[in-house]
Design a protein around this motif. Structure first.
Motif, PDB file in Angstrom:
ATOM      1  N   GLU A  40      24.585 103.076 -23.509  1.00 41.97           N
ATOM      2  CA  GLU A  40      23.838 102.723 -22.302  1.00 41.97           C
ATOM      3  C   GLU A  40      24.051 103.757 -21.205  1.00 41.97           C
ATOM      4  O   GLU A  40      23.108 104.140 -20.505  1.00 41.97           O
ATOM      5  CB  GLU A  40      24.234 101.320 -21.839  1.00 41.97           C
ATOM      6  N   THR A  54      20.647  97.764 -23.214  1.00 41.97           N
ATOM      7  CA  THR A  54      20.154  97.682 -24.583  1.00 41.97           C
ATOM      8  C   THR A  54      19.894  96.234 -24.986  1.00 41.97           C
ATOM      9  O   THR A  54      20.422  95.296 -24.380  1.00 41.97           O
ATOM     10  CB  THR A  54      21.150  98.312 -25.571  1.00 41.97           C
ATOM     11  N   ALA A 201      15.742  98.942 -25.534  1.00 39.82           N
ATOM     12  CA  ALA A 201      16.440  99.111 -24.260  1.00 39.82           C
ATOM     13  C   ALA A 201      15.460  98.931 -23.110  1.00 39.82           C
ATOM     14  O   ALA A 201      14.246  99.115 -23.266  1.00 39.82           O
ATOM     15  CB  ALA A 201      17.109 100.479 -24.168  1.00 39.82           C
ATOM     16  N   ALA A 242      24.179 101.138 -32.279  1.00 37.83           N
ATOM     17  CA  ALA A 242      24.513 101.947 -31.103  1.00 37.83           C
ATOM     18  C   ALA A 242      25.253 103.212 -31.526  1.00 37.83           C
ATOM     19  O   ALA A 242      25.003 104.305 -30.995  1.00 37.83           O
ATOM     20  CB  ALA A 242      25.363 101.139 -30.127  1.00 37.83           C
TER      21      ALA A 242
END
Length: 355
Positions: A40, A54, A201, A242
């Protein structure tokens, strides 16, 4: 030849991606692990906004925007008819009414002139509350945000950027994901920046929106996760995705350069054969798709297929043609440009590892 060669990308990044995945397996924080927050921060830095939050997928990202902006029944939300279903679906899911807008003939994106016409018509009808605009960065090219922001301000509308296809694109150096009041993207594997599952996101410079997003994505939680202060959803990006995206984001500038180099070559080779995509002055596309317009699409696609070159059509069916929106009583005459594009566009292979 692959239309999008994810395997070639993986082989290029294999050692880095495998290490990232094993790091997650070692620490075992599979939901909201440290890689999620690292991603992020890096996404916000890349896009040039204060906050990147996200979530589970690009459709949820749009749904979360509807929740943050309090879009509800009786509201009108304007969006292009020539787009993927999720754009309009999120509006309808919130109980609001999607008001479809025709396309710009050159860029395929939402047409500002037709948008203003639809806003005036909806305003004069007086049946719906004017709420927001969703603009889509179709095929990688940012929409005309200078003009869209002017219109949104004029009519006091919120502007949402659907950058699911546009991540990496820009206008005069300002990157996709940073336009309007709030923006979304998708990390579906075929997107310019994609993971190996689903992911999405939301981007914003608004601190209040960011706080709401972080609450809504985890069941509307407050400071204590067992104290839910509002009704939310369960929409979290898992840690392994991620981790994968962190390595792909690091490589992304090189991939974006390759996409643009390939698009330039396509344009040079095909400009005398097809109507090739237009990129306005000051714009950079991330080339999610390389899309041509042909008067004899089926014949052209057959010729490419016979040469071993895969093709795809995005999109056969506009939003106003969808069965789910038949009660809105639109016809192709309402959207002449978009209806024509849906009959003539097709896309050629586009990915950074295409020789």
């Amino acid at each position: 030849m692959q239309f999008i060669d994810l395997q070639a990308q993986y082989q290029h990044l294999k050692a880095r991606i495998d290490k990232r995945i094993h790091d997650v397996l070692d620490h075992g924080q599979y939901i909201m692990g440290p890689e999620v927050f690292e991603l992020e921060e890096k996404l916000a830095e890349y896009v040039g906004v204060k906050h990147a939050i996200t979530c589970a997928n690009g459709t949820d990202a749009l749904t979360l925007c509807m929740m943050v902006l309090d879009v509800k029944p009786g509201d009108a939300v304007f969006c292009p008819t020539f787009t993927f279903f999720a754009t309009a679906e999120a509006i309808a899911f919130a109980g609001a009414t999607p008001v479809f807008v025709d396309s710009d003939e050159d860029t395929f994106n939402i047409c500002p002139k037709d948008l203003e016409k639809r806003i005036e018509h909806t305003l004069n009808e007086g049946k719906l509350n004017l709420k927001a605009i969703i603009a889509v960065d179709l095929f990688g090219l940012p929409a005309n945000y200078p003009e869209l922001e002017r219109i949104a301000k004029k009519y006091n509308l919120k502007l949402i950027e659907d950058a699911a296809q546009g991540f990496g694109g820009s206008i005069n150096g300002q990157r996709a994901g940073s336009f309007g009041d709030i923006a979304t993207t998708s990390f579906f594997p075929a997107k310019p920046l994609g993971c190996y599952g689903d992911g999405g996101a939301v981007f914003t410079n608004n601190d209040e929106y960011a706080e709401l997003l972080r609450s809504y994505r985890v069941h509307g939680k407050g400071t204590d996760k067992y104290d839910n202060v509002r009704i939310g959803v369960n929409s979290r990006l898992d840690t392994i995705q991620a981790a994968i995206l962190l390595e792909k984001l690091e490589e992304f500038p090189n991939e974006l350069e390759s996409r643009n180099r390939l698009a330039k070559k396509y344009n040079h080779e095909l400009q005398d054969i097809h109507h090739t995509p237009a990129t306005p002055e000051g714009y950079i596309s991330s080339w999610a798709q390389y899309t041509l317009v042909s008067e004899d699409r089926d014949e052209q696609m057959t010729e490419y297929r016979e040469k071993g070159i895969p093709t795809m059509v995005y999109y056969h069916t506009c939003m106003h043609q969808q069965t789910a929106f038949s009660d809105l009583n639109y016809s192709d005459y309402d959207f002449p440009v978009a209806s024509n594009l849906s009959k003539k566009v097709f896309s050629l292979p586009m990915h950074p590892y295409l020789r």
